[in-house]
Write an enzyme that holds these catalytic residues in place. Structure first.
Site, PDB file in Angstrom:
ATOM      1  N   TYR A  24      45.348 110.361  59.708  1.00 26.13           N
ATOM      2  CA  TYR A  24      45.855 109.068  59.193  1.00 26.13           C
ATOM      3  C   TYR A  24      47.201 108.756  59.843  1.00 26.13           C
ATOM      4  O   TYR A  24      47.313 107.839  60.619  1.00 26.13           O
ATOM      5  CB  TYR A  24      45.954 109.117  57.666  1.00 26.13           C
ATOM      6  CG  TYR A  24      46.265 107.763  57.067  1.00 26.13           C
ATOM      7  CD1 TYR A  24      45.278 106.809  56.925  1.00 26.13           C
ATOM      8  CD2 TYR A  24      47.566 107.442  56.665  1.00 26.13           C
ATOM      9  CE1 TYR A  24      45.558 105.554  56.396  1.00 26.13           C
ATOM     10  CE2 TYR A  24      47.870 106.199  56.131  1.00 26.13           C
ATOM     11  CZ  TYR A  24      46.855 105.261  56.000  1.00 26.13           C
ATOM     12  OH  TYR A  24      47.132 104.026  55.472  1.00 26.13           O
ATOM     13  N   SER A 105      41.332 102.577  58.231  1.00 29.78           N
ATOM     14  CA  SER A 105      42.500 101.726  57.996  1.00 29.78           C
ATOM     15  C   SER A 105      43.552 102.027  59.065  1.00 29.78           C
ATOM     16  O   SER A 105      43.281 101.880  60.252  1.00 29.78           O
ATOM     17  CB  SER A 105      43.038 101.959  56.577  1.00 29.78           C
ATOM     18  OG  SER A 105      43.985 100.982  56.233  1.00 29.78           O
ATOM     19  N   ASP A 188      36.638  93.070  52.744  1.00 27.79           N
ATOM     20  CA  ASP A 188      37.901  93.800  52.849  1.00 27.79           C
ATOM     21  C   ASP A 188      39.046  92.798  52.704  1.00 27.79           C
ATOM     22  O   ASP A 188      39.174  91.866  53.508  1.00 27.79           O
ATOM     23  CB  ASP A 188      37.975  94.521  54.198  1.00 27.79           C
ATOM     24  CG  ASP A 188      39.125  95.514  54.271  1.00 27.79           C
ATOM     25  OD1 ASP A 188      40.106  95.357  53.525  1.00 27.79           O
ATOM     26  OD2 ASP A 188      39.027  96.463  55.066  1.00 27.79           O
ATOM     27  N   HIS A 220      38.295  97.194  50.789  1.00 28.11           N
ATOM     28  CA  HIS A 220      38.861  98.078  51.805  1.00 28.11           C
ATOM     29  C   HIS A 220      38.256  99.476  51.751  1.00 28.11           C
ATOM     30  O   HIS A 220      38.398 100.255  52.699  1.00 28.11           O
ATOM     31  CB  HIS A 220      40.382  98.148  51.637  1.00 28.11           C
ATOM     32  CG  HIS A 220      41.093  98.709  52.812  1.00 28.11           C
ATOM     33  ND1 HIS A 220      40.822  98.341  54.108  1.00 28.11           N
ATOM     34  CD2 HIS A 220      42.093  99.641  52.895  1.00 28.11           C
ATOM     35  CE1 HIS A 220      41.605  99.002  54.941  1.00 28.11           C
ATOM     36  NE2 HIS A 220      42.384  99.808  54.228  1.00 28.11           N
TER      37      HIS A 220
END
Length: 245
Positions: A24, A105, A188, A220
């Site tokens: 991430y 994301s 989203d 999302h």
């Protein structure tokens, strides 16, 4: 660069293990080991190795770990992820032929950037609800609220460094990329599905091998209920197993 590896205790360090590297690296989010029945049944049970990278941009080692990859220093997060992939090959946990990467994301931006920068290190990419067009991200949905993380693309000085890693602007017809699965959601409300749609369209135009799944619900998270979650993860892990075994 610290990372966690989950694998069968009898797995051999011969570079042939199908492995997925997850990351991430943003917004001071910490990635820690956790129990996942889905990952266990769909991946580990089939001989897969799961790797969790603690790259800069996250919060694993406090605010300074996050701040080290803000704005003009964003490339550090990508470099850290690349370093983990290289170390997995060096230690023969896996190898480029059997290694895939996955992120969603901001993690979708991560794997998108690494896809365009070091496609030689992987054989599969799963890019979920991703940020990819960093030229327009601040004009789409919640994007303006993230300029403290990435910078303002409408400022020429800041676009100068953002443009160097923005996946949509850096994908090339002259490179060979590993097969990539993009997933997103029509609904989203944080990262616009246009990011994934545009990237897939451009890569198809350039002749690259891409797969695309857009769920009509789910926001999302990409899926709205258990049935949709099951479908999404079945698609994801079946793709990875087919590509990396």
């Amino acid at each position: 660069m610290p990372y966690f590896v989950v694998m069968n205790k009898n797995a051999k360090l011969d570079g042939k293990n199908p492995a997925v590297l997850y990351g991430y690296g943003g917004f001071e989010v910490s990635l820690k080991p956790f129990y996942s029945g889905v990952t266990g049944e769909a991946w580990l049970k089939h001989g897969g190795v799961y790797v969790l990278a603690n790259i800069r941009g996250g919060g694993e080692f406090g605010p300074r770990w996050h701040q080290a990859a803000l704005k003009e220093n964003r490339q550090r997060a990508f470099d850290d992820f690349i370093a983990v992939a290289q170390d997995l090959a060096k230690r023969k946990v896996s190898s480029p032929r059997h290694l895939g990467i996955m992120g969603g994301s901001n993690g979708g931006l991560l794997v998108g950037a690494v896809l365009t920068q070091r496609p030689d290190l992987f054989s599969a990419v799963v890019c979920q609800v991703p940020l990819l067009d960093m030229r327009r991200y601040s004009r789409l949905l919640a994007g303006a609220s993230w300029m403290g993380e990435y910078g303002d693309p409408d400022d020429p000085a800041q676009w100068a460094y953002i443009s160097k890693y923005s996946p949509y602007q850096n994908v090339s017809k002259d490179k060979h990329y590993p097969r990539t699965l993009f997933t997103t959601s029509t609904r989203d409300d944080r990262v616009h599905p246009g990011h994934a749609r545009k990237m897939v369209a451009r890569m198809k135009e350039q002749g690259h091998d891409v797969l695309y799944w857009e769920n009509t619900e789910g926001g999302h998270a990409g899926a709205a209920n258990n049935d949709q979650q099951a479908q999404m993860w079945a698609l994801t892990y079946t793709f990875l197993l087919n590509q990396l075994k």
